[in-house]
Design a protein around this motif. Structure first.
Motif, PDB file in Angstrom:
ATOM      1  N   ARG A 208      -1.218   5.747  12.781  1.00 33.99           N
ATOM      2  CA  ARG A 208      -0.629   6.868  12.035  1.00 33.99           C
ATOM      3  C   ARG A 208       0.871   6.664  11.825  1.00 33.99           C
ATOM      4  N   GLU A 209       1.542   6.146  12.841  1.00 31.93           N
ATOM      5  CA  GLU A 209       2.975   5.870  12.715  1.00 31.93           C
ATOM      6  C   GLU A 209       3.238   4.792  11.659  1.00 31.93           C
ATOM      7  N   ILE A 210       2.408   3.769  11.626  1.00 32.07           N
ATOM      8  CA  ILE A 210       2.554   2.715  10.624  1.00 32.07           C
ATOM      9  C   ILE A 210       2.324   3.295   9.233  1.00 32.07           C
ATOM     10  N   ILE A 211       1.315   4.134   9.088  1.00 37.13           N
ATOM     11  CA  ILE A 211       1.033   4.773   7.807  1.00 37.13           C
ATOM     12  C   ILE A 211       2.241   5.591   7.356  1.00 37.13           C
ATOM     13  N   GLY A 212       2.830   6.316   8.299  1.00 40.39           N
ATOM     14  CA  GLY A 212       4.021   7.100   7.986  1.00 40.39           C
ATOM     15  C   GLY A 212       5.203   6.237   7.596  1.00 40.39           C
ATOM     16  N   MET A 213       5.382   5.110   8.302  1.00 40.38           N
ATOM     17  CA  MET A 213       6.499   4.204   7.982  1.00 40.38           C
ATOM     18  C   MET A 213       6.386   3.674   6.564  1.00 40.38           C
TER      19      MET A 213
ATOM     20  N   MET B 272      -2.918   9.446   0.582  1.00 37.17           N
ATOM     21  CA  MET B 272      -4.259   9.640   1.155  1.00 37.17           C
ATOM     22  C   MET B 272      -5.235   8.608   0.606  1.00 37.17           C
ATOM     23  N   ALA B 273      -5.132   8.309  -0.665  1.00 40.34           N
ATOM     24  CA  ALA B 273      -6.034   7.314  -1.269  1.00 40.34           C
ATOM     25  C   ALA B 273      -5.801   5.942  -0.650  1.00 40.34           C
ATOM     26  N   GLU B 274      -4.555   5.596  -0.394  1.00 41.63           N
ATOM     27  CA  GLU B 274      -4.245   4.308   0.235  1.00 41.63           C
ATOM     28  C   GLU B 274      -4.752   4.261   1.669  1.00 41.63           C
TER      29      GLU B 274
ATOM     30  N   ASN C 246      -8.701   2.346   5.632  1.00 44.35           N
ATOM     31  CA  ASN C 246      -9.787   2.660   6.577  1.00 44.35           C
ATOM     32  C   ASN C 246     -11.076   1.958   6.170  1.00 44.35           C
ATOM     33  N   TYR C 247     -11.393   1.997   4.888  1.00 44.71           N
ATOM     34  CA  TYR C 247     -12.604   1.339   4.394  1.00 44.71           C
ATOM     35  C   TYR C 247     -12.525  -0.170   4.648  1.00 44.71           C
ATOM     36  N   TYR C 248     -11.391  -0.760   4.336  1.00 47.11           N
ATOM     37  CA  TYR C 248     -11.214  -2.201   4.516  1.00 47.11           C
ATOM     38  C   TYR C 248     -11.410  -2.596   5.987  1.00 47.11           C
ATOM     39  N   ILE C 249     -10.812  -1.837   6.892  1.00 50.11           N
ATOM     40  CA  ILE C 249     -10.936  -2.130   8.323  1.00 50.11           C
ATOM     41  C   ILE C 249     -12.398  -2.027   8.756  1.00 50.11           C
ATOM     42  N   MET C 250     -13.108  -0.999   8.307  1.00 50.51           N
ATOM     43  CA  MET C 250     -14.516  -0.843   8.681  1.00 50.51           C
ATOM     44  C   MET C 250     -15.347  -1.978   8.114  1.00 50.51           C
TER      45      MET C 250
END
Length: 100
Positions: free
Chosen positions: A27-32, A37-39, A44-48
Motif C-alpha cells: 500500500r505504501e508503494i502504491i501511494g508513493m 484504482m485501475a492501475e 493485483n491481477y498481474y501478481i495473481m
C-alpha cells in the motif's frame, strides 16, 4: 520512504511472512507511485496471474483441481483468486476462533 528503511522493511517481510505487514508495504508503494484504482487492479491481477503460473502452483491446479491456468482468461483467474481469498479468510477466522 528512504532506501535504507525500505530494505530493512523488505528483510523483515521476508523473515516474518506477516500478510498484514506485506499488504501495508505494498500500500505504501502504491501511494508513493500515486497509482489509480485501475492501475492497482491491474497490478493485483498481474501478481495473481504470475503466482498461479509458477511451476508448483501450475502443477497443483492441474493435478488437484483439473484447472489449466493457460486456458483461463481474466474472469477465470479472478474466480481462482476469489476462491483462494475465501479459503484464506476462512482459515484466519478458524484460527481466531481457536484462540478465544
Amino acid at each position: 520512504m528512504n532506501e535504507k528503511k525500505m530494505l530493512a522493511n523488505l528483510k523483515e517481510l521476508r523473515e516474518s511472512k506477516d500478510v498484514d505487514l506485506i499488504a501495508e508495504s505494498i500500500r505504501e508503494i502504491i501511494g508513493m507511485y500515486g497509482l489509480t484504482m485501475a492501475e492497482v487492479a491491474a497490478v493485483n491481477y498481474y501478481i495473481m496471474e504470475q503466482a498461479l503460473k509458477t511451476p508448483v502452483n501450475r502443477v497443483f491446479l492441474k493435478e488437484r483441481m483439473e484447472i489449466d491456468i493457460d486456458s483461463l482468461g481474466v474472469d477465470g483467474i479472478l474466480q481462482v483468486q476469489r476462491a483462494l481469498v475465501a479459503t484464506y479468510a476462512g482459515q484466519v477466522k478458524k484460527e481466531e476462533n481457536a484462540d478465544v
